[in-house]
Design a protein around this motif. Sequence first.
Motif, PDB file in Angstrom:
ATOM      1  N   PRO A 138       0.846  -1.207   0.000  1.00 46.17           N
ATOM      2  CA  PRO A 138       0.000   0.000   0.000  1.00 46.17           C
ATOM      3  C   PRO A 138       0.877   1.251   0.000  1.00 46.17           C
ATOM      4  O   PRO A 138       2.073   1.208   0.325  1.00 46.17           O
TER       5      PRO A 138
ATOM      6  N   LYS B  69       2.288  -9.605  -1.215  1.00 42.43           N
ATOM      7  CA  LYS B  69       1.324  -8.516  -1.077  1.00 42.43           C
ATOM      8  C   LYS B  69       1.072  -8.266   0.405  1.00 42.43           C
ATOM      9  O   LYS B  69       0.931  -9.199   1.186  1.00 42.43           O
TER      10      LYS B  69
ATOM     11  N   ARG C 175      -1.335  -5.978   3.178  1.00 39.70           N
ATOM     12  CA  ARG C 175      -2.532  -5.165   3.333  1.00 39.70           C
ATOM     13  C   ARG C 175      -2.836  -4.987   4.820  1.00 39.70           C
ATOM     14  O   ARG C 175      -2.494  -5.827   5.654  1.00 39.70           O
TER      15      ARG C 175
END
Length: 387
Positions: free
Chosen positions: A263, A300, A302
């Motif tokens: 992010p 990833k 998050r």
Amino acid sequence: MQNCNDSIIRSQSTQPPDRGTFMKILVIEDEKDVRLNILEILASGGFDSLNADNGMTGIQLAKERSPDLILCDIKMPDFDGYNVLEALRQDPSTAMIPFIFLTAKADKADMRQGMNLGADDYLTKPFRRVELLETIAARLKRHSAQLEIQRKVDELQSINSQKNDLLNTITHDLRAPLTTIKVALQLMDAMPDNRRQYIDIALNACDQGDELIQNLLDLYQLESGEALAPPEPLNLRELLRKTTDAFQVRTRDCQQLLKVNLPETLPVIVADGVSLRRILVELLNNACKYTQSGGEICLKVREGLSENQTPLLQFTIANQSEIPTKNLPHIFDKFYRVPGSDRWQKGGTGLGLALVKKLVEQLQGSIIVKSQTGWTTFVIELPYETL
């Protein structure tokens, strides 16, 4: 890469369900008045009860309802108390249930026969309320102590078996890199022109041995309950950058593609940075080992919330390699390697994922692995605190 219907193996701490406080006692007595009197006494003593007016019904109830203790009359028509006890002791599901005989006479021959069949105690009718309840309490207490002793014996036997398996596996796994080093040195002496190649082989074997020893030490510390590093302020973006930079070099050398999806902003958190980095390193290391040249590896990160609104960090690490469904439940086992993977993967100790699981549990998090359509994906959720 996968949807929610994929095969999933989840690992996280769970607590066994609470057991009710009432003990369940089965009464087998053919005389109705005596049976009802016993049931009334049991109810006044805080016990749940089942009852049968004959031996065959009593056996069926014992097998279906698994009582904590059985009270059984000896003298019953057709199928007496001795037959009931013998049948129950021959069935593994009922063999360990404490069994108390009810008899109208204290005949020594009756008592001897019952004890030979495996009875735990006797009560002579008529008996007082206090006698019945005290006999039941004493027998349940003794049975509980016996179960605890047996549990400890089973636990010690299991530990001993695990130690033997561990010793055999360590011996085997340490011998492998030592053998590789020995062969590389022999080939280096026989074919000096290929010296560089054999040096690289020997160094790689040294790395495997060092990885095995380090993972063993780390697992031992975790399983023995040693404290992790204390939480401290952690720049998550910087930790991720340092971790992924090293793997970008490694994946390029192996002709793999590492994709990192972060992010725009990440919080500064209070966490055990040593354990978090170790989790990521082990999972990325595992992905690199099991991804063939030309394959992709994806990381990833998050932010999210748990069901009780606790802040969570979610780390997803996926690679182009599929684990067969039958092997998936075993991948967190110590020393486990997916059968057939040694044909092309670059070595491993079989301890990395076991260590990851332990670290995630220590950090009060959860880990899920799913493997389908050519991809294997690990999802880790860890609670965190902000400054």
